[in-house]
Design a protein around this motif. Sequence first.
Motif, PDB file in Angstrom:
ATOM      1  N   VAL A 175       2.210   8.522   0.295  1.00 40.98           N
ATOM      2  CA  VAL A 175       1.610   9.037  -0.936  1.00 40.98           C
ATOM      3  C   VAL A 175       1.135   7.885  -1.812  1.00 40.98           C
ATOM      4  O   VAL A 175       0.036   7.925  -2.386  1.00 40.98           O
ATOM      5  CB  VAL A 175       2.619   9.917  -1.698  1.00 40.98           C
ATOM      6  CG1 VAL A 175       2.083  10.272  -3.083  1.00 40.98           C
ATOM      7  CG2 VAL A 175       2.927  11.179  -0.910  1.00 40.98           C
ATOM      8  N   ALA A 176       1.950   6.845  -1.916  1.00 38.17           N
ATOM      9  CA  ALA A 176       1.569   5.678  -2.710  1.00 38.17           C
ATOM     10  C   ALA A 176       0.286   5.051  -2.179  1.00 38.17           C
ATOM     11  O   ALA A 176      -0.605   4.661  -2.949  1.00 38.17           O
ATOM     12  CB  ALA A 176       2.696   4.653  -2.714  1.00 38.17           C
ATOM     13  N   THR A 178       3.013   6.965 -14.312  1.00 37.45           N
ATOM     14  CA  THR A 178       1.892   7.470 -13.537  1.00 37.45           C
ATOM     15  C   THR A 178       2.425   8.094 -12.258  1.00 37.45           C
ATOM     16  O   THR A 178       3.598   7.895 -11.897  1.00 37.45           O
ATOM     17  CB  THR A 178       0.916   6.332 -13.181  1.00 37.45           C
ATOM     18  OG1 THR A 178       1.570   5.456 -12.252  1.00 37.45           O
ATOM     19  CG2 THR A 178       0.490   5.543 -14.414  1.00 37.45           C
ATOM     20  N   PRO A 179       1.590   8.846 -11.518  1.00 45.20           N
ATOM     21  CA  PRO A 179       2.051   9.369 -10.230  1.00 45.20           C
ATOM     22  C   PRO A 179       2.511   8.266  -9.270  1.00 45.20           C
ATOM     23  O   PRO A 179       3.384   8.490  -8.436  1.00 45.20           O
ATOM     24  CB  PRO A 179       0.809  10.089  -9.685  1.00 45.20           C
ATOM     25  CG  PRO A 179       0.066  10.519 -10.910  1.00 45.20           C
ATOM     26  CD  PRO A 179       0.269   9.408 -11.894  1.00 45.20           C
ATOM     27  N   LEU A 180       1.926   7.060  -9.402  1.00 45.17           N
ATOM     28  CA  LEU A 180       2.336   5.965  -8.526  1.00 45.17           C
ATOM     29  C   LEU A 180       3.760   5.510  -8.846  1.00 45.17           C
ATOM     30  O   LEU A 180       4.503   5.116  -7.943  1.00 45.17           O
ATOM     31  CB  LEU A 180       1.355   4.797  -8.652  1.00 45.17           C
ATOM     32  CG  LEU A 180       1.526   3.675  -7.624  1.00 45.17           C
ATOM     33  CD1 LEU A 180       1.391   4.212  -6.203  1.00 45.17           C
ATOM     34  CD2 LEU A 180       0.527   2.555  -7.857  1.00 45.17           C
ATOM     35  N   HIS A 181       4.143   5.544 -10.121  1.00 47.94           N
ATOM     36  CA  HIS A 181       5.533   5.262 -10.478  1.00 47.94           C
ATOM     37  C   HIS A 181       6.476   6.228  -9.752  1.00 47.94           C
ATOM     38  O   HIS A 181       7.512   5.824  -9.207  1.00 47.94           O
ATOM     39  CB  HIS A 181       5.748   5.422 -11.993  1.00 47.94           C
ATOM     40  CG  HIS A 181       5.289   4.264 -12.820  1.00 47.94           C
ATOM     41  ND1 HIS A 181       4.053   4.230 -13.412  1.00 47.94           N
ATOM     42  CD2 HIS A 181       5.892   3.098 -13.151  1.00 47.94           C
ATOM     43  CE1 HIS A 181       3.923   3.099 -14.091  1.00 47.94           C
ATOM     44  NE2 HIS A 181       5.026   2.390 -13.948  1.00 47.94           N
ATOM     45  N   ILE A 182       6.106   7.504  -9.761  1.00 49.25           N
ATOM     46  CA  ILE A 182       6.956   8.535  -9.164  1.00 49.25           C
ATOM     47  C   ILE A 182       7.043   8.351  -7.648  1.00 49.25           C
ATOM     48  O   ILE A 182       8.125   8.448  -7.053  1.00 49.25           O
ATOM     49  CB  ILE A 182       6.418   9.941  -9.502  1.00 49.25           C
ATOM     50  CG1 ILE A 182       6.250  10.109 -11.019  1.00 49.25           C
ATOM     51  CG2 ILE A 182       7.333  11.017  -8.941  1.00 49.25           C
ATOM     52  CD1 ILE A 182       7.516   9.932 -11.812  1.00 49.25           C
ATOM     53  N   HIS A 226       1.880  14.176 -10.425  1.00 51.05           N
ATOM     54  CA  HIS A 226       3.260  13.698 -10.534  1.00 51.05           C
ATOM     55  C   HIS A 226       4.176  14.474  -9.589  1.00 51.05           C
ATOM     56  O   HIS A 226       4.989  13.887  -8.865  1.00 51.05           O
ATOM     57  CB  HIS A 226       3.771  13.854 -11.969  1.00 51.05           C
ATOM     58  CG  HIS A 226       3.187  12.883 -12.944  1.00 51.05           C
ATOM     59  ND1 HIS A 226       2.112  13.198 -13.726  1.00 51.05           N
ATOM     60  CD2 HIS A 226       3.529  11.607 -13.259  1.00 51.05           C
ATOM     61  CE1 HIS A 226       1.817  12.154 -14.502  1.00 51.05           C
ATOM     62  NE2 HIS A 226       2.666  11.175 -14.225  1.00 51.05           N
ATOM     63  N   VAL A 227       4.043  15.809  -9.608  1.00 50.71           N
ATOM     64  CA  VAL A 227       4.910  16.656  -8.795  1.00 50.71           C
ATOM     65  C   VAL A 227       4.641  16.404  -7.305  1.00 50.71           C
ATOM     66  O   VAL A 227       5.559  16.335  -6.492  1.00 50.71           O
ATOM     67  CB  VAL A 227       4.715  18.138  -9.148  1.00 50.71           C
ATOM     68  CG1 VAL A 227       5.633  19.023  -8.297  1.00 50.71           C
ATOM     69  CG2 VAL A 227       4.996  18.375 -10.624  1.00 50.71           C
ATOM     70  N   GLY A 228       3.362  16.252  -6.961  1.00 51.72           N
ATOM     71  CA  GLY A 228       3.005  15.971  -5.575  1.00 51.72           C
ATOM     72  C   GLY A 228       3.532  14.624  -5.106  1.00 51.72           C
ATOM     73  O   GLY A 228       3.974  14.482  -3.965  1.00 51.72           O
ATOM     74  N   ALA A 229       3.494  13.624  -5.988  1.00 52.83           N
ATOM     75  CA  ALA A 229       4.010  12.302  -5.644  1.00 52.83           C
ATOM     76  C   ALA A 229       5.514  12.348  -5.407  1.00 52.83           C
ATOM     77  O   ALA A 229       6.042  11.627  -4.553  1.00 52.83           O
ATOM     78  CB  ALA A 229       3.686  11.311  -6.759  1.00 52.83           C
TER      79      ALA A 229
END
Length: 520
Positions: free
Chosen positions: A104-105, A91-95, A58-61
């Motif tokens: 990133v996505a 999810t990380p993709l949301h972020i 999450h933080v990386g996204a």
Amino acid sequence: MAAASSQALPQTPDDFSKYLPLYKAILAANWEEAQIFFNQDPAAIQSPLDNTLKTALHVGAKAGNASFMEKLVALLLEDEELGPRDASRHTPLHIAARHGNIEVADILVRRNSNLLYLHNNNGLFPIHFAAMNNRKSKEVFLYFLGVTRDDEYGQPNPYAGPTGVSLLVELIANKFYDLALQLVIRYPDLGRQKTLVADISALEVIVVSDCYIINKHSLNFWQSFIYYCVSKAESITSTPIFHLITSLLQWLVGKSIVNKMVLHHQEVKLLKCLCDQLKTLNDTQVISLTEQALFDATSLDIWQVILNIAEAYPMSVYFKNSKVQNILHIAVENRSENVFNLVCGTNVLRNILLISSDINGNSVLHLAGKLAPPHKLNLVSGAALQMQLELQWFKEVKKITPSNYLLYQNKDDKTASMVFTEEHKELKEAGEKWMKDTATSCTIAAALIVTVVFAAAITVPGGNSGENGLPIFSNHNAFTIFAISNAASFFTSATSLLVFLSILTPCYAEEDFLYAIPTD
């Protein structure tokens, strides 16, 4: 989703302190420090790093460093969960979508495309977050539009039903009108439904989201020219040519006004498309989608919305709100001049709406007698000018009111004139004080100017000749110019003094505000 279920209960804040160095390393995209931490604690890659349950992914996204994220994803085994959820089930993709980090996505999607079809607690998919990305970038949404399919086997369809309407609403709210039009054309049903949670339609969002619809009749010559050029450019199907024309206009007249014109034309196209779809619906469905939009547009004086809805569904002009007010009532009460002119331009419609009264027995003229909303009063400065504007509005409505309705009383046994007097009592008093104070100050200044000019007139420069009594410099051009200028000054200052004295003398009845001060 075993990994997600293990995060159901948040830990205490003290439990996350050991992850602070890792959190900082990810934000700084310092892979060396992060790798040291992962080597010491391999479970940290999927462990919550804070009390919102955000993981390293999450933080990386959010940080958006593609190189760092590539290495972070590579640490995961193929069967490990790539879609950990935070406390809101993001999810990380949301972020990544929210922050507009396309690279990133793409890393996440290439590793696990199922992330595109996981929604959060509010039922929103990553493509929804792309529509409202922080960078206000169309490219972010276009990427997600290209990779999010509507026929993925075994996956929910983000474009169907209320979820799809929410996506359309987000695009409109963020002023991506051209993308919203593409979505409506691709999925026509979205314009015929409402969102599930907010219960709002696309038409309603167009009205309330600070729309860019422009009144062509209020444009000056150059603005009208730009409007014409942009409208012609909008009709060109070739995207490069359109961008070339708009770029040229931006260079010539400035970016702000051209962008506003472009948004206007995109929004008008979307509005017409949504209204055309109303023609396929029954009465109940049309009323549900358009009623609130119609009333809001009337209040905000967006006459184009009224016109397009009425063309698609003519009976909409007779809608009434909870106060039993029709669009003419609402237009008059909110001082919506353009909607008022639109209604009055159709004699049959005007006559039908005029004879109606609201739930309190108020006629259209009664509502004209009420005090205008603050945002309309503040269009002019000073209580006197505001009172003058209110009188002008009341007089205009009175002109179209049938004579037998002029003395019509509402449920409080008050005529429209009585309502006007009562509603504007304080404004009238403030206007009287403003006029007297202003006139007094200006009278003193005008009197001083008259005194100085008169003194200059009787004190001849250089004196008079002893032989014939004429001014010594009477044969000089400069003296002639001085005499003419002094006479003009004396005449204008004396006139100003009389005007300001005339302002001080009236008894300040309501009618005096129409004539005692300038009308322009």
